[in-house]
Scaffold this motif. Structure first.
Motif, mmCIF file in Angstrom:
data_model
loop_
_atom_site.group_PDB
_atom_site.id
_atom_site.type_symbol
_atom_site.label_atom_id
_atom_site.label_comp_id
_atom_site.label_asym_id
_atom_site.label_seq_id
_atom_site.Cartn_x
_atom_site.Cartn_y
_atom_site.Cartn_z
ATOM 1 N N MET A 132 8.006 7.534 0.777
ATOM 2 C CA MET A 132 6.729 8.243 0.710
ATOM 3 C C MET A 132 6.839 9.633 1.334
ATOM 4 O O MET A 132 6.379 10.624 0.760
ATOM 5 C CB MET A 132 5.645 7.424 1.413
ATOM 6 N N THR B 7 -0.466 11.640 -9.942
ATOM 7 C CA THR B 7 -1.631 12.530 -9.918
ATOM 8 C C THR B 7 -1.288 13.967 -9.576
ATOM 9 O O THR B 7 -2.028 14.884 -9.940
ATOM 10 C CB THR B 7 -2.663 12.010 -8.903
ATOM 11 N N ALA C 27 0.824 -1.213 0.000
ATOM 12 C CA ALA C 27 0.000 0.000 0.000
ATOM 13 C C ALA C 27 0.854 1.258 0.000
ATOM 14 O O ALA C 27 0.543 2.235 -0.699
ATOM 15 C CB ALA C 27 -0.929 -0.002 1.210
ATOM 16 N N SER C 28 1.935 1.256 0.763
ATOM 17 C CA SER C 28 2.817 2.431 0.792
ATOM 18 C C SER C 28 3.492 2.642 -0.556
ATOM 19 O O SER C 28 3.643 3.780 -1.015
ATOM 20 C CB SER C 28 3.871 2.278 1.897
ATOM 21 N N GLN C 29 3.860 1.549 -1.219
ATOM 22 C CA GLN C 29 4.464 1.664 -2.546
ATOM 23 C C GLN C 29 3.456 2.205 -3.552
ATOM 24 O O GLN C 29 3.778 3.073 -4.377
ATOM 25 C CB GLN C 29 4.972 0.290 -3.002
ATOM 26 N N PHE C 30 2.215 1.725 -3.490
ATOM 27 C CA PHE C 30 1.170 2.188 -4.401
ATOM 28 C C PHE C 30 0.864 3.672 -4.178
ATOM 29 O O PHE C 30 0.728 4.437 -5.136
ATOM 30 C CB PHE C 30 -0.096 1.353 -4.204
ATOM 31 N N TYR C 31 0.753 4.083 -2.916
ATOM 32 C CA TYR C 31 0.432 5.485 -2.623
ATOM 33 C C TYR C 31 1.543 6.421 -3.077
ATOM 34 O O TYR C 31 1.282 7.505 -3.608
ATOM 35 C CB TYR C 31 0.183 5.662 -1.124
ATOM 36 N N THR C 32 2.788 5.998 -2.893
ATOM 37 C CA THR C 32 3.916 6.822 -3.321
ATOM 38 C C THR C 32 3.894 7.042 -4.829
ATOM 39 O O THR C 32 4.061 8.172 -5.309
ATOM 40 C CB THR C 32 5.243 6.155 -2.911
ATOM 41 N N GLN C 33 3.662 5.993 -5.582
ATOM 42 C CA GLN C 33 3.626 6.109 -7.040
ATOM 43 C C GLN C 33 2.387 6.872 -7.497
ATOM 44 O O GLN C 33 2.445 7.631 -8.472
ATOM 45 C CB GLN C 33 3.654 4.717 -7.672
ATOM 46 N N ARG C 34 1.287 6.710 -6.794
ATOM 47 C CA ARG C 34 0.042 7.383 -7.187
ATOM 48 C C ARG C 34 0.143 8.892 -7.003
ATOM 49 O O ARG C 34 -0.279 9.667 -7.861
ATOM 50 C CB ARG C 34 -1.136 6.825 -6.389
ATOM 51 N N GLN C 35 0.676 9.331 -5.867
ATOM 52 C CA GLN C 35 0.800 10.768 -5.655
ATOM 53 C C GLN C 35 1.810 11.387 -6.628
ATOM 54 O O GLN C 35 1.674 12.546 -7.005
ATOM 55 C CB GLN C 35 1.199 11.071 -4.213
#
Length: 426
Positions: A248, A199, A188-196
């Motif tokens: 992150m 976006t 989840a932390s990896q996904f959030y880092t790439q998402r921000q």
């Protein structure tokens, strides 16, 4: 995984020495055989490594932004030389050399971290097997095997059998619950880092294949961590979760303080900067002055966010200078006010029925200005027509009306002098 880790056995001694030094400090506080002492030693190892990698991270940011800027040119080269792969590669290398861009720079932090990651994996695998490694002697080995994090031993894995977990004085349920939670948090932390990153910190005005690649990585990396995480010991999961959280936080700081030009993050940053400048009447830090200086230096090449920022300064009566400072400018303020006044809504023109109603309500008053103007225009036009008509030298017979005096009334039309039509109705 053990075979790959053995390739980095040359660095296991420095990694184990760093862990032992941190363990000495935390062991004096929490106890030498506790999971807190060994877990915090691994966390401290991550922090130390990431601090050392900050210069590489800065270089990664610059390389990533350069790649984003070069994407349109790279796409043009690919289209131009799509049938000549050798010439395409030569032009790409030439473009990289001219702009000082290295595509591999974006992968430098991960590549630099890999030896430490596999060395730690090798150390924890040796602890699970009951083997001494590096500077970890038998007493430290026994202490590490007794250390548990929320009931899970440091050297235990999700895929371990119940017998192996029992040899580490733990239950299989505790190990799988703890490792599953850590794997989910890590993904989840990896996904959030790439998402921000995608976006908020990407120039949305440029649509390139690079953005599609980054979008794919946003989903691929968390999936890879979820699949391979079941083979990692708990200590390695602690290491990887800590480095993801660090990344992150580091990424959030960069997005807020040094956003990519043309991104949403830059728009939000310039809005905050504009409020600060208008509230204090000056640029209050050197870093902010450098931002304003860079915007001024761009001139007409500013993006929409930067033009919006300069217009906001002008409305506040401020002008950005080449050195990054701002000065008061009454001219810019007056121009902004005049532009706003010009955009105000003009009063609506009255209709003919409204003018007649106003005239009936006030019969003694003069006619509206619009009616006066229309009648004046009609009289002037009539006089010009009469002046242009040729005058007959011979007298007309009495009893017959003159040719230009009055028009013959048509059937159904009111007799007498007709009121001239309004110019707009002709």
């Amino acid at each position: 995984m053990d075979t790959i880790a053995s390739l980095f056995s040359f660095i296991t001694t420095p990694v184990s020495w760093v862990i032992v030094q941190f363990h000495t400090v935390y062991g004096a506080i929490f106890g030498p055989d506790t999971g807190w002492a060994w877990g915090l030693s691994i966390v401290s190892l991550v922090v130390l490594i990431r601090i050392c990698l900050i210069p590489l991270f800065v270089k990664q940011i610059k390389s990533t932004r350069n790649m984003q800027v070069l994407q349109p040119k790279m796409k043009a080269i690919q289209e131009r030389y799509k049938n000549d792969k050798q010439r395409q590669s030569e032009e790409m290398m030439k473009l990289y050399k001219e702009t000082g861009t290295n595509p591999l720079s974006s992968c430098l932090p991960i590549l630099a971290q890999s030896p430490f990651f596999f060395a730690l994996y090798h150390v924890l695998s040796s602890i699970a097997s009951g083997k001494t490694i590096g500077v970890i002697n038998q007493s430290l080995l026994d202490s590490a095997r007794q250390a548990h994090i929320f009931g899970a031993p440091l050297a235990a894995k999700f895929t371990d059998s119940s017998d192996k977990v029992a040899s580490l004085s733990a239950s299989l349920t505790d190990v799988r619950v703890v490792t599953a939670i850590m794997i989910v948090l890590m993904s989840a932390s990896q996904f959030y880092t790439q998402r921000q990153l995608m976006t908020k910190n990407v120039d949305l005005t440029v649509k390139t294949p690079y953005m599609q690649q980054q979008k794919m990585l946003m989903y691929i990396f968390p999936l890879i961590f979820a699949v391979t995480g079941i083979n990692f010991p708990v200590g390695v999961l602690v290491y990887w979760l800590t480095t993801n959280v660090w990344t992150m936080g580091q990424q959030m700081y960069v997005i807020n303080q040094n956003p990519t030009p043309g991104s949403k993050a830059q728009d939000h940053y310039l809005e905050r900067l504009l409020k600060s400048i208008t509230a204090h009447g000056e640029v209050r830090s050197r870093r902010k002055r450098n931002v304003v200086k860079a915007i001024v230096a761009k001139g007409p090449d500013r993006n929409d966010n930067e033009r919006k920022f300069t217009m906001g300064l002008a409305k506040a009566g401020l002008a950005a200078q080449a050195d990054g400072t701002v000065t008061k400018s009454e001219t810019l303020s007056a121009e902004a006010e005049s532009g706003a006044a010009a955009r105000r809504q003009q009063p609506k023109r009255q209709t003919k029925a409204q003018r007649q109603a106003a005239a009936a309500a006030h019969p003694g008053t003069d006619k509206p200005a619009e009616a006066k103007d229309s009648e004046t225009a009609d009289l002037a036009k009539t006089s010009l027509q009469k002046k242009d008509e040729p005058q007959d030298t011979k007298s007309k017979p009495a009893g017959k009306p003159a040719a230009g005096s009055a028009r013959q009334a048509k059937p159904g039309q009111r007799k007498g002098q007709q009121r001239p039509k309004h110019p707009s109705k002709k």
